[in-house]
Scaffold this active site. Sequence first.
Site, mmCIF file in Angstrom:
data_model
loop_
_atom_site.group_PDB
_atom_site.id
_atom_site.type_symbol
_atom_site.label_atom_id
_atom_site.label_comp_id
_atom_site.label_asym_id
_atom_site.label_seq_id
_atom_site.Cartn_x
_atom_site.Cartn_y
_atom_site.Cartn_z
ATOM 1 N N LYS A 140 32.027 -42.661 -12.531
ATOM 2 C CA LYS A 140 31.124 -43.792 -12.712
ATOM 3 C C LYS A 140 30.086 -43.513 -13.784
ATOM 4 O O LYS A 140 29.767 -44.374 -14.600
ATOM 5 C CB LYS A 140 30.432 -44.108 -11.385
ATOM 6 C CG LYS A 140 29.456 -45.279 -11.464
ATOM 7 C CD LYS A 140 28.819 -45.547 -10.124
ATOM 8 C CE LYS A 140 27.830 -46.710 -10.212
ATOM 9 N NZ LYS A 140 27.178 -46.983 -8.912
ATOM 10 N N HIS A 200 25.462 -37.867 -8.685
ATOM 11 C CA HIS A 200 24.466 -38.878 -9.011
ATOM 12 C C HIS A 200 23.922 -38.625 -10.405
ATOM 13 O O HIS A 200 23.908 -37.485 -10.885
ATOM 14 C CB HIS A 200 23.323 -38.858 -7.992
ATOM 15 C CG HIS A 200 23.675 -39.541 -6.719
ATOM 16 N ND1 HIS A 200 23.000 -39.334 -5.545
ATOM 17 C CD2 HIS A 200 24.659 -40.431 -6.420
ATOM 18 C CE1 HIS A 200 23.531 -40.064 -4.574
ATOM 19 N NE2 HIS A 200 24.542 -40.739 -5.092
ATOM 20 N N ARG A 247 33.652 -40.982 -4.652
ATOM 21 C CA ARG A 247 33.795 -42.438 -4.564
ATOM 22 C C ARG A 247 35.263 -42.782 -4.329
ATOM 23 O O ARG A 247 36.160 -42.071 -4.777
ATOM 24 C CB ARG A 247 33.291 -43.100 -5.859
ATOM 25 C CG ARG A 247 31.800 -42.866 -6.096
ATOM 26 C CD ARG A 247 31.353 -43.443 -7.435
ATOM 27 N NE ARG A 247 29.923 -43.219 -7.642
ATOM 28 C CZ ARG A 247 29.405 -42.116 -8.198
ATOM 29 N NH1 ARG A 247 30.224 -41.150 -8.626
ATOM 30 N NH2 ARG A 247 28.108 -41.976 -8.342
ATOM 31 N N ARG A 292 30.051 -41.005 1.830
ATOM 32 C CA ARG A 292 29.068 -40.395 0.934
ATOM 33 C C ARG A 292 27.682 -40.437 1.574
ATOM 34 O O ARG A 292 26.931 -39.462 1.538
ATOM 35 C CB ARG A 292 29.050 -41.135 -0.411
ATOM 36 C CG ARG A 292 30.299 -40.926 -1.231
ATOM 37 C CD ARG A 292 30.374 -41.857 -2.441
ATOM 38 N NE ARG A 292 29.268 -41.716 -3.373
ATOM 39 C CZ ARG A 292 29.158 -40.743 -4.264
ATOM 40 N NH1 ARG A 292 30.092 -39.794 -4.338
ATOM 41 N NH2 ARG A 292 28.142 -40.704 -5.107
ATOM 42 N N TYR A 342 25.253 -30.810 -19.488
ATOM 43 C CA TYR A 342 25.693 -29.422 -19.449
ATOM 44 C C TYR A 342 25.829 -28.852 -18.033
ATOM 45 O O TYR A 342 26.172 -27.693 -17.881
ATOM 46 C CB TYR A 342 24.698 -28.540 -20.226
ATOM 47 C CG TYR A 342 24.647 -28.864 -21.687
ATOM 48 C CD1 TYR A 342 25.579 -28.331 -22.585
ATOM 49 C CD2 TYR A 342 23.689 -29.728 -22.188
ATOM 50 C CE1 TYR A 342 25.545 -28.645 -23.932
ATOM 51 C CE2 TYR A 342 23.646 -30.051 -23.539
ATOM 52 C CZ TYR A 342 24.573 -29.506 -24.403
ATOM 53 O OH TYR A 342 24.534 -29.825 -25.723
ATOM 54 N N HIS A 347 32.809 -45.688 0.990
ATOM 55 C CA HIS A 347 31.536 -45.225 0.432
ATOM 56 C C HIS A 347 30.616 -44.686 1.523
ATOM 57 O O HIS A 347 29.730 -43.864 1.260
ATOM 58 C CB HIS A 347 30.845 -46.368 -0.309
ATOM 59 C CG HIS A 347 29.773 -45.910 -1.250
ATOM 60 N ND1 HIS A 347 28.524 -45.532 -0.812
ATOM 61 C CD2 HIS A 347 29.755 -45.773 -2.598
ATOM 62 C CE1 HIS A 347 27.774 -45.184 -1.863
ATOM 63 N NE2 HIS A 347 28.501 -45.306 -2.954
#
Length: 406
Positions: free
Chosen positions: A268, A356, A241, A333, A366, A330
């Site tokens: 984010k 995401h 981002r 992406r 993890y 953006h």
Amino acid sequence: MVLTTLQIKNAKEKAKLYRLADASGLCIEIKPSGSKLWRYRYRANGKQLMIGLGKWPEVTLEQARKKRDEAKAQLADGKNPSLERKAQKLRRMAEGENTFERVARSFIAIKAKGLNPHYAEQTITRMEQYIFPKLGALPITEITTPDVVRVIEKIGEAGTVETAHKIKRLISQTFRYAVRRGMCQYNPAADLWGILPPSEEKHHPCIPPAEMPELLRKMADYNGDPLTVAAIHLLALTFVRTGELIGARWEEINLAKAEWHIPKERMKMKRPHIVPLSKQAIAILKGLQPLTGDKEHVFHSQRGKSKHISNTAVLMALRRMGYQGRMTGHGFRTMASTILNEQNYKADWIERQLAHEDGDKVRSAYNRAEYLLERKKMMQDYADLLEKMRESNGANIHTLNKKVKS
């Protein structure tokens, strides 16, 4: 013998205070000044105690008896009416002080510790604009579901459905914070599904993949600020981002391992993220070292308060290249996701690289390094493909990268 209203009315003041008894501990106290006050006498913990129940005639005989009975009920429950009254007074004071605005600002101050400053400031601005004028001065205990609905529906009716959804979430989060801290008993914004139409998915402008070679050539020829030029190229190569890129710190970059470790505070989704660095990305970073290597930020800028270039720098550069309204930071992406999926890379690798949110919250805690070896290869393949696209003469992507990955 019980009192009558006429007896109370005819009771005259004397030189000394005296009392007229009713029943079950209720009495009225007549002072030398002539004022008449209701009292309830009782025993608690072996002590004789007394509390006031109000002034006559504002509190009638019937009302005084009702208050006495309420105090007797408290005694039967093992409670001391005097202490209960003090506790209620403190609760009322707290309720008066705990207005929605005060609670909301306290909530944001705590939440802001895990947010970037810009987002925290944006959140308070939204509250000041849409919520505080309507609910801010009200005690949080007095706000009802209809109060919340009116605020949200008014925003939705103005045509800003996406904003209305954000305001609904903010109000609900504030009440959850208040409930957990005992400031109120329930969340009036908890069950408001369906009061707004679903918000439309926000799409960021992105050119078709077929136009990517031309954009890459324009990027290579662009004669602008060196930091902005490097930022655009790194966005294309890393597809992070824009905010994550411009806030990059040199301490996050490990050139020897060809990895960029972004801490959760700057992500984010608030989870740490590893970005494998291709040879092309490393070359750009090494080129930046003479410019900003002695600074905290990779894209250091003395002009901005944030000490790094603005996210509008990338957008303005793309506009100058002729892509206004057609491509954003953006958009790189979206481009990477489209091309890599077309190249048949595994969706898990792509989604992990895009950072995401994982539907499995436990698993997501993890797996920041999950598929790291595979992602390193994918990122290098993608960088090589972009290089071929830039050097191509409009050749199809599939002909540039014939070996389909799996």
